[in-house]
Scaffold this active site. Structure first.
Site, PDB file in Angstrom:
ATOM      1  N   LYS A  62     -22.818  -3.044 -23.523  1.00 18.83           N
ATOM      2  CA  LYS A  62     -21.969  -3.232 -22.346  1.00 18.83           C
ATOM      3  C   LYS A  62     -22.425  -2.475 -21.102  1.00 18.83           C
ATOM      4  O   LYS A  62     -22.870  -1.341 -21.171  1.00 18.83           O
ATOM      5  CB  LYS A  62     -20.528  -2.795 -22.665  1.00 18.83           C
ATOM      6  CG  LYS A  62     -19.805  -3.685 -23.639  1.00 18.83           C
ATOM      7  CD  LYS A  62     -19.536  -5.086 -23.089  1.00 18.83           C
ATOM      8  CE  LYS A  62     -18.406  -5.095 -22.114  1.00 18.83           C
ATOM      9  NZ  LYS A  62     -17.098  -5.138 -22.714  1.00 18.83           N
TER      10      LYS A  62
ATOM     11  N   THR B 248     -13.229 -23.802  -4.334  1.00 18.32           N
ATOM     12  CA  THR B 248     -11.783 -23.855  -4.112  1.00 18.32           C
ATOM     13  C   THR B 248     -11.201 -24.042  -5.506  1.00 18.32           C
ATOM     14  O   THR B 248     -11.824 -24.711  -6.348  1.00 18.32           O
ATOM     15  CB  THR B 248     -11.351 -25.028  -3.196  1.00 18.32           C
ATOM     16  OG1 THR B 248     -11.723 -26.253  -3.828  1.00 18.32           O
ATOM     17  CG2 THR B 248     -11.998 -24.942  -1.824  1.00 18.32           C
ATOM     18  N   HIS B 249     -10.076 -23.441  -5.758  1.00 21.15           N
ATOM     19  CA  HIS B 249      -9.459 -23.468  -7.102  1.00 21.15           C
ATOM     20  C   HIS B 249     -10.413 -22.912  -8.163  1.00 21.15           C
ATOM     21  O   HIS B 249     -10.330 -23.296  -9.332  1.00 21.15           O
ATOM     22  CB  HIS B 249      -9.036 -24.884  -7.500  1.00 21.15           C
ATOM     23  CG  HIS B 249      -8.292 -25.614  -6.432  1.00 21.15           C
ATOM     24  ND1 HIS B 249      -6.928 -25.548  -6.286  1.00 21.15           N
ATOM     25  CD2 HIS B 249      -8.742 -26.403  -5.419  1.00 21.15           C
ATOM     26  CE1 HIS B 249      -6.559 -26.282  -5.235  1.00 21.15           C
ATOM     27  NE2 HIS B 249      -7.643 -26.802  -4.688  1.00 21.15           N
TER      28      HIS B 249
ATOM     29  N   SER C 169       8.595  21.938   0.159  1.00 23.15           N
ATOM     30  CA  SER C 169       7.565  20.894   0.303  1.00 23.15           C
ATOM     31  C   SER C 169       6.174  21.492   0.479  1.00 23.15           C
ATOM     32  O   SER C 169       5.210  20.766   0.691  1.00 23.15           O
ATOM     33  CB  SER C 169       7.900  20.006   1.508  1.00 23.15           C
ATOM     34  OG  SER C 169       8.047  20.796   2.674  1.00 23.15           O
TER      35      SER C 169
ATOM     36  N   ASN D 181      12.062  19.638  13.395  1.00 22.11           N
ATOM     37  CA  ASN D 181      12.073  18.168  13.450  1.00 22.11           C
ATOM     38  C   ASN D 181      11.000  17.614  14.385  1.00 22.11           C
ATOM     39  O   ASN D 181      10.303  16.662  14.036  1.00 22.11           O
ATOM     40  CB  ASN D 181      13.457  17.664  13.885  1.00 22.11           C
ATOM     41  CG  ASN D 181      14.521  18.044  12.883  1.00 22.11           C
ATOM     42  OD1 ASN D 181      14.206  18.518  11.789  1.00 22.11           O
ATOM     43  ND2 ASN D 181      15.781  17.856  13.242  1.00 22.11           N
TER      44      ASN D 181
ATOM     45  N   TYR E 126      16.995  12.995  12.339  1.00 23.22           N
ATOM     46  CA  TYR E 126      16.276  13.494  11.171  1.00 23.22           C
ATOM     47  C   TYR E 126      17.195  13.587   9.963  1.00 23.22           C
ATOM     48  O   TYR E 126      18.349  14.008  10.053  1.00 23.22           O
ATOM     49  CB  TYR E 126      15.662  14.875  11.449  1.00 23.22           C
ATOM     50  CG  TYR E 126      14.949  15.437  10.227  1.00 23.22           C
ATOM     51  CD1 TYR E 126      13.646  15.066   9.936  1.00 23.22           C
ATOM     52  CD2 TYR E 126      15.610  16.283   9.328  1.00 23.22           C
ATOM     53  CE1 TYR E 126      13.004  15.532   8.792  1.00 23.22           C
ATOM     54  CE2 TYR E 126      14.976  16.754   8.189  1.00 23.22           C
ATOM     55  CZ  TYR E 126      13.672  16.374   7.923  1.00 23.22           C
ATOM     56  OH  TYR E 126      13.039  16.826   6.797  1.00 23.22           O
TER      57      TYR E 126
ATOM     58  N   GLU F 198     -13.305  -2.558 -10.767  1.00 26.01           N
ATOM     59  CA  GLU F 198     -12.010  -2.717 -11.450  1.00 26.01           C
ATOM     60  C   GLU F 198     -11.014  -1.646 -11.005  1.00 26.01           C
ATOM     61  O   GLU F 198      -9.830  -1.919 -10.799  1.00 26.01           O
ATOM     62  CB  GLU F 198     -12.200  -2.651 -12.967  1.00 26.01           C
ATOM     63  CG  GLU F 198     -12.913  -3.880 -13.522  1.00 26.01           C
ATOM     64  CD  GLU F 198     -13.266  -3.720 -14.988  1.00 26.01           C
ATOM     65  OE1 GLU F 198     -12.424  -3.255 -15.773  1.00 26.01           O
ATOM     66  OE2 GLU F 198     -14.413  -4.044 -15.357  1.00 26.01           O
TER      67      GLU F 198
ATOM     68  N   LYS G  78       5.605  12.262   3.105  1.00 22.15           N
ATOM     69  CA  LYS G  78       4.259  12.831   3.089  1.00 22.15           C
ATOM     70  C   LYS G  78       3.436  12.485   1.867  1.00 22.15           C
ATOM     71  O   LYS G  78       2.297  12.021   1.970  1.00 22.15           O
ATOM     72  CB  LYS G  78       4.317  14.344   3.283  1.00 22.15           C
ATOM     73  CG  LYS G  78       4.595  14.681   4.714  1.00 22.15           C
ATOM     74  CD  LYS G  78       4.965  16.115   4.908  1.00 22.15           C
ATOM     75  CE  LYS G  78       5.963  16.220   6.022  1.00 22.15           C
ATOM     76  NZ  LYS G  78       7.283  15.598   5.718  1.00 22.15           N
TER      77      LYS G  78
ATOM     78  N   SER H 137     -19.755   1.320 -22.509  1.00 27.53           N
ATOM     79  CA  SER H 137     -18.619   1.290 -23.426  1.00 27.53           C
ATOM     80  C   SER H 137     -18.850   2.329 -24.510  1.00 27.53           C
ATOM     81  O   SER H 137     -19.995   2.620 -24.863  1.00 27.53           O
ATOM     82  CB  SER H 137     -18.520  -0.106 -24.041  1.00 27.53           C
ATOM     83  OG  SER H 137     -17.919  -0.040 -25.307  1.00 27.53           O
TER      84      SER H 137
ATOM     85  N   GLN I 195      11.325  13.968   4.365  1.00 27.18           N
ATOM     86  CA  GLN I 195      10.291  14.840   3.786  1.00 27.18           C
ATOM     87  C   GLN I 195       9.492  14.076   2.716  1.00 27.18           C
ATOM     88  O   GLN I 195       8.360  14.435   2.401  1.00 27.18           O
ATOM     89  CB  GLN I 195      10.961  16.074   3.174  1.00 27.18           C
ATOM     90  CG  GLN I 195      10.004  17.076   2.587  1.00 27.18           C
ATOM     91  CD  GLN I 195      10.677  18.411   2.335  1.00 27.18           C
ATOM     92  OE1 GLN I 195      10.931  19.166   3.257  1.00 27.18           O
ATOM     93  NE2 GLN I 195      10.984  18.700   1.088  1.00 27.18           N
TER      94      GLN I 195
HETATM   95  N1  ARG Z   1       9.738  19.961   5.598  1.00 30.47           N
HETATM   96  C1  ARG Z   1      10.474  19.114   6.483  1.00 30.47           C
HETATM   97  C2  ARG Z   1       9.902  17.679   6.396  1.00 30.47           C
HETATM   98  O1  ARG Z   1       8.844  17.561   5.903  1.00 30.47           O
HETATM   99  C3  ARG Z   1      10.327  19.585   7.881  1.00 30.47           C
HETATM  100  C4  ARG Z   1      11.463  19.244   8.774  1.00 30.47           C
HETATM  101  C5  ARG Z   1      12.661  19.971   8.351  1.00 30.47           C
HETATM  102  N2  ARG Z   1      13.753  19.812   9.218  1.00 30.47           N
HETATM  103  C6  ARG Z   1      15.018  20.090   8.837  1.00 30.47           C
HETATM  104  N3  ARG Z   1      15.915  19.875   9.713  1.00 30.47           N
HETATM  105  N4  ARG Z   1      15.312  20.491   7.628  1.00 30.47           N
HETATM  106  O2  ARG Z   1      10.534  16.742   6.789  1.00 30.47           O
END
Ligand code: ARG
Length: 458
Positions: free
Chosen positions: A282, A154-155, A22, A109, A316, A289, A324, A276, A321
């Protein structure tokens, strides 16, 4: 060699290695990871779990790593999987055994849980700051346009006269609530998971309150299993952002309509419009947008997080993961949209004449005309019918309420007298709506002041 390689007899397959890694996206947590580790080492030292010497080496080592990352001298490696193991690996390379002691009484964790909470605190502050700038811009414009009469809808049909200030203050109210929601989210997330370990704390005599305090948390997560399993705060953040984007997309939609020649209510500054490639005439509202379009991305992040977390057993799981990229993209997108929307709005010209001209069509003073008759004693329902007839008559004869003669009015109802012209004058219709929260300039000025005060206390 993996940090966790002890119980394995072979190297991990390179495909698993890539799949698991990651670092390409969690590297942006480097500062929070280092900050969390520094606090953890201080605590281990204070509780007599590591020596002062080791702590000093760890603090200096981490400081050096922070500097090297920030000056681009340190590259992370996919082999070390994630930001936590990358930093620990480099630290150990640099300071030896002391580096290996850092992970005492800790797990990735609780480490990742603390990192992401610290990171989100900053992101919340950043989004809230952008919203604050937008609210300031809206109130600045509102202060100058309390007497710009325009039709409300309205509408998408013309309804009643309001001022431009009153209209856009509706958006300021939404953005104020958005800031309040974010502040609430921040309060709820500001508890420290560190010390939860993998999920069941540790047998070491740690001091969880100390790390919580060092890292600016309001307290500790009370249940160690919850501490490492909870991602509610990310979902809440994405939900708050989704709400903001929903509000912004409505504002964008109106701006897109308003700067069309059919409306002409506002003119965007050239610096915030685009051309444009084929049609030379334009001038397009691309910024509005694109903000409207990016709303979809943010909703996507919210849906992704809800779905990742759905049905996950405690505690966990590696699925987590996946939180993120969704939350990073959400925060980046909202910040970017607000950052460009605000100056686009600030530099737009409000076309008072066009607003007034639109207000003078569509019988938006019809309610006032009915109120006039009702105030003369006619029950409102009957007054409503009489004015309905007046509208029909005007549409047939190509007239409006302002150009009906007294004779024509008398024909519709003997209750009409000369003061009807004053009662249906658009400026008067707006001025006389003095009820709290209404469009009269005095009411709008009070609204602006109240909102500014509320905004300052966040
Ligand atoms: N890279 C992991 C995450 O983002 C970190 C935690 C990993 N923990 C584990 N028990 N493999 O969640």
């Amino acid at each position: 060699m993996k940090l966790w390689s002890g119980r394995f007899s072979k190297d991990v397959d390179s495909r698993v290695n890539d799949f698991n890694s990651s670092i390409s996206f969690d590297k942006r947590l480097y500062r929070q990871d280092i900050e969390g580790s520094m606090a953890h080492a201080e605590m281990l030292c204070k509780c007599g779990i590591i020596s002062s010497e080791d702590n000093r080496a760890i603090q200096n080592g981490l400081k050096g790593i922070l500097e090297d990352v920030e000056t681009g001298k340190l590259d992370f490696s996919a082999d070390a999987e994630d930001i936590h193991m990358n930093i620990e690996t480099v630290l150990t390379e640099r300071i030896g055994d002391a580096g290996k002691r850092l992970h005492t009484a800790r797990s990735r964790n609780d480490q990742v849980a603390v990192d992401i909470r610290l990171y989100m605190r900053n992101e919340i502050d950043a989004v809230s700051g952008e919203l604050n700038a937008l609210i300031k811009t809206v109130t600045d414009i509102a202060e100058k346009t309390t007497d710009y009469v325009m039709p409300s809808y309205t509408h998408l049909q013309r309804a009643q006269p309001v001022s431009f200030a009153h209209y856009i203050m509706a958006y300021a109210q939404m953005f104020l609530r958005d800031r309040l929601r974010l502040a609430d989210c921040r309060k709820r997330l500001n508890f420290c998971p560190l010390g939860a370990g993998a999920l069941a704390t540790t047998t070491y005599p740690i001091d969880r309150n100390m790390t919580a305090e060092l890292l600016g948390f309001d307290g500790i997560c009370e249940n160690s299993i919850d501490a490492v399993s909870d991602r509610d705060f990310l979902i809440e953040f994405c939900s708050d952002c989704a709400m903001t984007m929903m509000h912004l997309s409505r504002f964008c939609e109106e701006i897109i309509l308003w700067c069309s020649s059919e409306f002409g209510f506002i003119t965007l500054d050239d610096a915030f419009s685009t051309g444009s490639s084929i049609m030379p005439q334009k001038k397009n509202p691309d910024v509005a947008e694109l903000c409207r379009g990016k709303t979809g991305r943010v909703y996507g992040s919210l849906t992704a997080l809800l779905t990742v977390m759905k049905s996950l057993p405690l505690a966990y799981n590696k699925d987590m993961q996946e939180d993120k990229e969704a939350v990073f993209d959400c925060a980046d997108t909202v910040k970017m949209c607000l950052h460009v929307f605000t100056p686009m709005l600030a530099t737009a010209t409000v076309n008072r004449d066009k607003l007034r001209a639109a207000a003078s069509k569509g019988f938006i003073n019809a309610t006032d005309c009915a109120d006039y008759l009702a105030k003369k004693g006619l029950p409102f329902r009957d007054a409503y019918k009489t004015v309905g007839k007046a509208v029909m008559y005007c549409e047939k004869t190509g007239k409006d309420f302002e150009s009906l003669t007294m004779d024509e009015y008398k024909e519709l109802s003997p209750l009409f007298e000369n003061d009807i012209y004053e009662a249906i004058n658009l400026e008067n219709c707006m001025l006389n709506r003095k009820a709290a929260g209404g469009p009269s300039p005095e009411s709008v000025k009070i609204q602006i002041e109240n909102l500014k005060k509320a905004n300052e206390t966040i």
